[in-house]
Design a protein around this motif. Structure first.
Motif, PDB file in Angstrom:
ATOM      1  N   MET A 138       0.820  -1.207   0.000  1.00 59.98           N
ATOM      2  CA  MET A 138       0.000   0.000   0.000  1.00 59.98           C
ATOM      3  C   MET A 138       0.853   1.255   0.000  1.00 59.98           C
ATOM      4  O   MET A 138       0.336   2.358   0.134  1.00 59.98           O
ATOM      5  CB  MET A 138      -0.914  -0.008   1.223  1.00 59.98           C
ATOM      6  CG  MET A 138      -2.379   0.061   0.872  1.00 59.98           C
ATOM      7  SD  MET A 138      -3.387   0.160   2.332  1.00 59.98           S
ATOM      8  CE  MET A 138      -3.793  -1.535   2.568  1.00 59.98           C
ATOM      9  N   ARG A 163      -6.289   0.203   5.411  1.00 66.07           N
ATOM     10  CA  ARG A 163      -5.363   0.758   6.386  1.00 66.07           C
ATOM     11  C   ARG A 163      -3.906   0.372   6.080  1.00 66.07           C
ATOM     12  O   ARG A 163      -3.462  -0.739   6.343  1.00 66.07           O
ATOM     13  CB  ARG A 163      -5.693   0.355   7.834  1.00 66.07           C
ATOM     14  CG  ARG A 163      -7.042   0.849   8.338  1.00 66.07           C
ATOM     15  CD  ARG A 163      -7.294   2.336   8.167  1.00 66.07           C
ATOM     16  NE  ARG A 163      -6.446   3.178   8.991  1.00 66.07           N
ATOM     17  CZ  ARG A 163      -6.779   3.697  10.176  1.00 66.07           C
ATOM     18  NH1 ARG A 163      -7.968   3.495  10.672  1.00 66.07           N
ATOM     19  NH2 ARG A 163      -5.934   4.457  10.844  1.00 66.07           N
ATOM     20  N   TYR A 164      -3.190   1.371   5.596  1.00 63.06           N
ATOM     21  CA  TYR A 164      -1.768   1.265   5.253  1.00 63.06           C
ATOM     22  C   TYR A 164      -0.920   0.696   6.385  1.00 63.06           C
ATOM     23  O   TYR A 164       0.018  -0.065   6.152  1.00 63.06           O
ATOM     24  CB  TYR A 164      -1.280   2.664   4.878  1.00 63.06           C
ATOM     25  CG  TYR A 164       0.208   2.881   4.752  1.00 63.06           C
ATOM     26  CD1 TYR A 164       0.919   2.350   3.679  1.00 63.06           C
ATOM     27  CD2 TYR A 164       0.896   3.671   5.677  1.00 63.06           C
ATOM     28  CE1 TYR A 164       2.281   2.604   3.546  1.00 63.06           C
ATOM     29  CE2 TYR A 164       2.252   3.923   5.540  1.00 63.06           C
ATOM     30  CZ  TYR A 164       2.948   3.386   4.480  1.00 63.06           C
ATOM     31  OH  TYR A 164       4.291   3.633   4.344  1.00 63.06           O
ATOM     32  N   ILE A 165      -1.267   1.047   7.619  1.00 62.10           N
ATOM     33  CA  ILE A 165      -0.419   0.653   8.746  1.00 62.10           C
ATOM     34  C   ILE A 165      -0.340  -0.865   8.883  1.00 62.10           C
ATOM     35  O   ILE A 165       0.588  -1.405   9.486  1.00 62.10           O
ATOM     36  CB  ILE A 165      -0.907   1.319  10.059  1.00 62.10           C
ATOM     37  CG1 ILE A 165       0.148   1.221  11.166  1.00 62.10           C
ATOM     38  CG2 ILE A 165      -2.236   0.761  10.512  1.00 62.10           C
ATOM     39  CD1 ILE A 165       1.457   1.906  10.863  1.00 62.10           C
ATOM     40  N   CYS A 166      -1.297  -1.584   8.294  1.00 59.90           N
ATOM     41  CA  CYS A 166      -1.240  -3.051   8.324  1.00 59.90           C
ATOM     42  C   CYS A 166       0.046  -3.579   7.712  1.00 59.90           C
ATOM     43  O   CYS A 166       0.440  -4.719   7.965  1.00 59.90           O
ATOM     44  CB  CYS A 166      -2.417  -3.662   7.568  1.00 59.90           C
ATOM     45  SG  CYS A 166      -3.986  -3.399   8.359  1.00 59.90           S
ATOM     46  N   GLU A 204      -3.678   7.881   7.301  1.00 60.46           N
ATOM     47  CA  GLU A 204      -3.346   6.486   7.584  1.00 60.46           C
ATOM     48  C   GLU A 204      -2.675   6.270   8.936  1.00 60.46           C
ATOM     49  O   GLU A 204      -2.347   5.141   9.302  1.00 60.46           O
ATOM     50  CB  GLU A 204      -2.481   5.916   6.452  1.00 60.46           C
ATOM     51  CG  GLU A 204      -3.203   5.847   5.100  1.00 60.46           C
ATOM     52  CD  GLU A 204      -4.475   5.001   5.140  1.00 60.46           C
ATOM     53  OE1 GLU A 204      -4.520   4.017   5.897  1.00 60.46           O
ATOM     54  OE2 GLU A 204      -5.442   5.348   4.426  1.00 60.46           O
TER      55      GLU A 204
END
Ligand SMILES: Cc1cc2nc3c(=O)[nH]c(=O)nc-3n(C[C@H](O)[C@H](O)[C@H](O)COP(=O)(O)O)c2cc1C
Ligand code: SF4
Ligand code: FES
Lengths: 433, 175
Positions: A91, A174-177, A348
């Protein structure tokens, strides 16, 4: 150049017009030889040694040596349940390489998930795939089912007595994943907040068990390293740099022929942009470029002849990151490019720690004002302070420091564009006063 | 420009008062399948919410305690998960969801023009649904197709190199 398994281990089976090979087709061109060789001829630690010999460095952005990462995993008969997780969350804005491998070479991904699991003694593997990659999910699930039916996955793989299965786990945004400890929380069915390190996932990861998290492209290098060995892998970079292998490089932004190509590690950006991407569109000049995603520092045209490798790009003041460059043309605004980047990071942020949760929206407000010609004297200094306050070591994970990289480098190289947005603001304020 | 989708306020106190909610057999079946992939069924949380969403278009509040019970977690935890992830919809959406990439490569290749054209064509802004319930419009981060910017997805279909002038044709395929 002729494309073969020896020169293009990642993409040689790919033919986008034909679509991905099925199991039979993949085996016909040497597929699953890495797995057969690993299981029939090598002990798990010998597979690990080959990866160390190759000095394969992680393709997820940080370049951490894969063999060293694996060597921290407890081995032996009493080690208990261990997990292999493929980070397929791709992402990072400007990055589109893992998609290519999973859509067009799903059996390579599956083979890699089995060989790597064998090397670390994992009982289960998960491909953590972002939800939007629907074609990848379908193709991978098809390949997994074929492999399972052929006894390459499941109980007693190839008669070795080793049991292992692998599943696709799709996310929901969610980018943080993509941050590996947040990914583990997400996989467990929790909010994707990162975890404190140490303990590192290799010791305590998924469900508290030893876990290896590797990027898609990293893993896809494993089968051919097992077949051909470390020296072959090192030779793939043709002496362009000390790191070995090939790399999926790419280019997006206003180039003539944006795309993604497997090239020797250490290829220069000039070659990537001018030869493969056909140069800038409309004969425009290049103004700046991101080496590998939103969270890398901008570089300039003067850096075009550097080999794209982790150490060289670091020395130039940036990071190679994912290795897919994004180009900004001379007539495009750096202020609005950075505003766009910080909007992304701000949205994000997982919200766990204050500097990131509050600092990123503040940077967006400042940047938007400057972009609209409403900046105030001192705004650039405020932004510079933020780059320190959100820098490495000040936040819980690397999200905020990553966000500061394009910002600090844009101000460093293009301060004049930021000042222009403040002069305009000051002039308006003076008229109104 | 508003970039955020309004999330409904979490009303845990109201959860018990929601009208009776039952999962269909098909939903149950798919969720159980998903649970088998993990030693801890809680790992199927997101998968289960996605299954509900696939069948209903969104995840109503009343679904939360029912799904939570099935996967052995509590409703408050699952609510926390459901509100964290941007692709779990907590309010009804249109028959088709249009997600437009607003990340850097698309920003550099025509995102602004595409957004303006879409908003004009559909008469709605990000986070809204057309009155005929046909389309919901949302921003999304990099779709991993940056070489084909500007990009957007409609439901599960990726559209690259989107020319605002060709929007009628693209949208026309989704009734
Ligand atoms: C905010 C953030 C997002 C990340 N996103 C990804 C991602 O989408 N894919 C990925 O492979 N690595 C991503 N990473 C890096 C991972 O944390 C991890 O370093 C990587 O998966 C390790 O794989 P490798 O050693 O094979 O490179 C991200 C890191 C951070 C801090
Ligand atoms: S730095 Fe940002 S993304 Fe990372 S833990 Fe803190 S709030 Fe979350
Ligand atoms: S930036 Fe739009 S698809 Fe990557």
């Amino acid at each position: 150049m002729k494309i073969s398994a020896e020169t293009h281990p990642l993409t040689h089976t790919i033919d986008a017009k034909r679509g991905p090979l099925d199991l039979k087709g993949y085996e016909k061109v040497g597929g699953y030889e890495g797995l057969r060789k690993a299981i029939k001829e090598l002990q798990p630690l010998e597979v690990q040694q080959r990866v160390k010999d190759a000095n394969l460095r992680g393709r997820g952005g940080a370049g951490f040596p894969t063999g060293i990462k694996w060597s921290l995993v407890p081995m032996g008969p009493d080690a208990g349940a261990k997990y292999l997780v493929c980070n397929a969350d791709e992402m990072e804005p400007g990055t589109f390489k893992d998609r290519l491998l999973m859509e067009e070479a799903p059996h390579l991904m599956v083979e890699a998930m089995i060989v790597a699991a064998y090397a670390i003694g994992a009982c289960t593997g998960y491909i953590f795939l972002r939800g939007e990659y629907v074609v990848s999910a379908n193709n991978l699930n098809k390949a997994l089912a074929e492999a399972r039916a052929a006894g390459l996955l499941g109980k007693n793989i190839l008669g070795s007595g080793w049991d292992y299965d692998c599943f696709v786990h799709t996310g929901a945004g969610r980018y943080i994943c993509g941050e590996e400890t947040a990914l583990i929380n997400s996989l467990e069915g929790r909010r994707a907040n990162p975890r404190a390190k140490p303990p590192f996932p290799q010791i305590s990861g998924l469900w508290g068990r030893p876990t290896v998290v590797n990027n898609v492209e990293t893993l896809c290098n494993i089968p051919s390293i097992v077949v051909n060995g470390g020296d072959w892998f090192k030779g793939l970079s043709q002496g362009k740099t000390k790191d070995g292998g090939t790399k999926l490089y790419g280019c997006s932004g206003r180039a003539n022929k944006p795309g993604c190509w497997e090239l020797p590690f250490g290829t220069t950006t000039r070659e990537i942009l001018e030869v493969h991407a056909g140069g800038m569109k409309g004969g425009k000049k290049l103004k700046a470029w991101l080496p590998g995603g939103a969270s890398t520092d901008f570089l300039l045209p003067e850096h075009l002849d550097l080999p794209m490798d982790f150490d060289t790009i670091s020395k130039a003041g940036s990071r190679m990151g994912t290795g897919l460059i994004t180009v900004v043309a001379e007539d495009q605004s750096m202020v609005s490019a950075v505003r766009n980047l910080e909007e992304f990071f701000s949205r994000e942020s997982c919200g766990w720690c204050t500097p990131c949760r509050d600092g990123l929206p503040w940077s967006v407000r400042l940047l938007r004002a400057i972009e609209n010609g409403e900046g105030k004297p001192g705004d650039i200094e405020k932004l510079m302070t933020l780059t320190k306050q959100l820098g490495p070591g000040r936040t819980f994970c690397a999200h905020a420091p990553g966000a500061m990289e394009p910002l600090q480098s844009a101000i460093k190289y293009f301060r004049g564009e930021f000042e222009a947005g403040i002069r305009a603001g000051a002039a308006t304020a003076a008229v109104q006063a | 420009m508003s970039n955020t989708t309004a999330q409904p306020v979490i009303k845990l106190a109201d959860l018990g008062k929601a009208p009776p909610f039952a999962l269909s057999d098909q939903e149950r079946h798919e969720i159980i399948d998903e649970m088998h992939h993990y030693p801890d069924p809680r790992a199927a949380s997101i998968g289960a919410l996605k299954i509900v969403q696939k069948h209903r278009g969104w995840v109503p509040d009343a679904a939360i305690p029912v799904v939570a019970k099935m996967i052995g977690t509590d409703a408050a935890d699952l609510e926390g998960v459901a509100t964290f992830y941007s692709l779990i919809f907590r309010q009804p959406v249109g028959r088709h969801v249009v997600t437009v990439c607003d990340s850097i490569s698309c920003h550099l290749t025509g995102y602004d023009e595409l957004r303006v054209a879409l908003e004009a064509k559909l008469g709605i802004r990000f986070g809204q649904t057309t009155p005929d319930q046909r389309f919901t419009l949302l921003p999304i981060c990099c779709l991993g197709a940056c070489d084909r910017g500007p990009t957007m997805m409609i439901d599960e279909d990726l559209h690259g190199d989107v020319d605002p002038a060709g929007l009628d044709k693209i949208l026309g395929a989704y009734s």
